[in-house]
Design a protein around this motif. Structure first.
Motif, short mmCIF file in Angstrom:
data_model
loop_
_atom_site.label_atom_id
_atom_site.label_comp_id
_atom_site.label_asym_id
_atom_site.label_seq_id
_atom_site.Cartn_x
_atom_site.Cartn_y
_atom_site.Cartn_z
N GLU A 1 6.91 13.15 8.99
CA GLU A 1 8.36 13.26 8.87
C GLU A 1 9.01 11.92 8.49
N THR A 2 8.26 10.83 8.47
CA THR A 2 8.80 9.54 8.04
C THR A 2 8.19 9.15 6.70
N MET A 3 8.80 8.14 6.04
CA MET A 3 8.30 7.75 4.73
C MET A 3 8.75 6.33 4.39
N TRP A 4 8.03 5.73 3.45
CA TRP A 4 8.49 4.49 2.83
C TRP A 4 9.31 4.87 1.61
N MET A 5 10.45 4.22 1.43
CA MET A 5 11.28 4.49 0.26
C MET A 5 11.31 3.26 -0.63
N GLY A 6 10.86 3.45 -1.88
CA GLY A 6 10.89 2.37 -2.84
C GLY A 6 12.29 2.18 -3.39
N GLY A 7 12.40 1.24 -4.32
CA GLY A 7 13.68 0.97 -4.94
C GLY A 7 13.90 1.86 -6.14
N SER A 8 14.73 1.37 -7.06
CA SER A 8 15.08 2.16 -8.23
C SER A 8 14.27 1.78 -9.46
N LYS A 9 13.36 0.84 -9.33
CA LYS A 9 12.58 0.42 -10.48
C LYS A 9 11.52 1.46 -10.81
N SER A 10 11.00 1.39 -12.02
CA SER A 10 10.00 2.37 -12.45
C SER A 10 8.59 2.00 -12.04
N ASP A 11 8.39 0.78 -11.57
CA ASP A 11 7.04 0.34 -11.21
C ASP A 11 6.97 -0.10 -9.75
N GLU A 12 7.43 0.76 -8.87
CA GLU A 12 7.36 0.47 -7.44
C GLU A 12 5.91 0.47 -6.98
N TRP A 13 5.59 -0.39 -5.99
CA TRP A 13 4.22 -0.48 -5.51
C TRP A 13 4.20 -0.84 -4.03
N ILE A 14 3.06 -0.58 -3.42
CA ILE A 14 2.85 -0.92 -2.01
C ILE A 14 1.39 -1.33 -1.84
N VAL A 15 1.15 -2.34 -1.01
CA VAL A 15 -0.20 -2.87 -0.81
C VAL A 15 -0.66 -2.57 0.61
N VAL A 16 -1.83 -1.99 0.72
CA VAL A 16 -2.41 -1.65 2.02
C VAL A 16 -3.73 -2.40 2.19
N ASP A 17 -3.85 -3.14 3.29
CA ASP A 17 -5.09 -3.83 3.62
C ASP A 17 -5.91 -2.93 4.54
N LEU A 18 -7.06 -2.47 4.06
CA LEU A 18 -7.89 -1.57 4.87
C LEU A 18 -8.70 -2.30 5.93
N GLY A 19 -8.71 -3.62 5.89
CA GLY A 19 -9.36 -4.38 6.95
C GLY A 19 -10.80 -4.72 6.67
N ALA A 20 -11.42 -4.05 5.71
CA ALA A 20 -12.82 -4.32 5.38
C ALA A 20 -13.14 -3.60 4.08
N ALA A 21 -14.27 -3.95 3.50
CA ALA A 21 -14.70 -3.29 2.26
C ALA A 21 -15.55 -2.07 2.59
N PHE A 22 -15.21 -0.93 2.02
CA PHE A 22 -16.02 0.26 2.21
C PHE A 22 -15.73 1.22 1.06
N SER A 23 -16.59 2.21 0.90
CA SER A 23 -16.46 3.16 -0.20
C SER A 23 -15.32 4.13 0.07
N VAL A 24 -14.55 4.42 -0.96
CA VAL A 24 -13.45 5.38 -0.88
C VAL A 24 -13.71 6.49 -1.89
N SER A 25 -13.80 7.71 -1.41
CA SER A 25 -14.08 8.84 -2.30
C SER A 25 -12.81 9.53 -2.76
N SER A 26 -11.72 9.41 -2.00
CA SER A 26 -10.47 10.06 -2.39
C SER A 26 -9.31 9.41 -1.65
N VAL A 27 -8.13 9.55 -2.21
CA VAL A 27 -6.89 9.06 -1.59
C VAL A 27 -5.90 10.21 -1.59
#
Length: 219
Positions: A168-194
């Motif tokens: 029910e909550t969310m991050w809201m970006g700005g009005s630019k066309s190239d909004e981004w967000i950086v997430v630190d997963l804490g370690a390196a591991f394989s990711v099969s899907s997001v």
């Protein structure tokens, strides 16, 4: 049929009988009601499906039954072999981050690696458990965190909302066309899907980049 001035007795047809035990339980006089015969209840296993391995009795009508595969204990019908046991773990429901354990039933349990949760051994934070992921660094459960975003000015929709586990909550970006967000997963591991939960009106094209360092390179 009439058996007295104020009494009668039922002559039950084929597949029906006067169940004396049911009459006593219901508080009525025996012989006054005909009920369907359930072969699976009144006959022994040897009399119903005793010669058919891995089957159970199933009532199909009054005084009628058939033998079907014992699905409750993991047996399914094979056109050539009859009722055979199906090991659900052969379908690898736990993926690469857990060990599947099965018994003679149609159930299985995933024994997940540290930082991953049942039922399918997803990362704990992805499964909503608030835990972490077991990275290659060997440090145990590590919780991901949002470290930067292109826009972080909304009081109740700041960047930390993107990963708080609440739909029910969310991050809201700005009005630019190239909004981004950086997430630190804490370690390196394989990711099969997001998996994204997003407002389609505000986000048209989404893609993911990854890096071993916050300084890049990103790929």
């Amino acid at each position: 049929s009439q058996v007295g001035p104020s009494s009668f007795s039922c002559q039950c047809g084929e597949g029906y009988h006067d169940d004396a035990q049911a009459a006593a339980r219901d508080g009525r006089v025996a012989g006054t009601e005909c009920v369907a015969i359930n072969n699976c209840a009144v006959l022994s296993a040897a009399e119903t499906c005793g010669e058919q391995a891995n089957t159970v009795c199933q009532m199909t009508g009054p005084g009628e039954h058939m033998c079907v595969c014992d699905l409750a204990n993991g047996f399914e019908l094979d056109a050539e072999l009859g009722c055979v046991f199906v090991d659900l773990c052969e379908r690898q429901p736990c993926g690469a981050k857990g060990v599947c354990e099965s018994a003679r039933s149609n159930e299985y349990v995933c024994a997940c690696n540290a930082g991953f949760e049942q039922p399918a051994c997803e990362p704990a934070w992805l499964a909503g458990g608030g835990g972490g992921v077991d990275g290659d660094g060997g440090g145990g459960a590590l919780a991901p965190r949002v470290v930067a975003a292109s826009h972080n000015k909304e009081v109740d929709r700041g960047m930390e909302r993107a990963l708080d586990g609440a739909v029910e909550t969310m991050w809201m970006g700005g009005s630019k066309s190239d909004e981004w967000i950086v997430v630190d997963l804490g370690a390196a591991f394989s990711v099969s899907s997001v998996r994204f939960h997003r407002q389609a009106k505000r986000m048209r094209d989404t893609f993911v980049q990854a890096s071993h360092s916050a300084a890049g390179p990103w790929f």
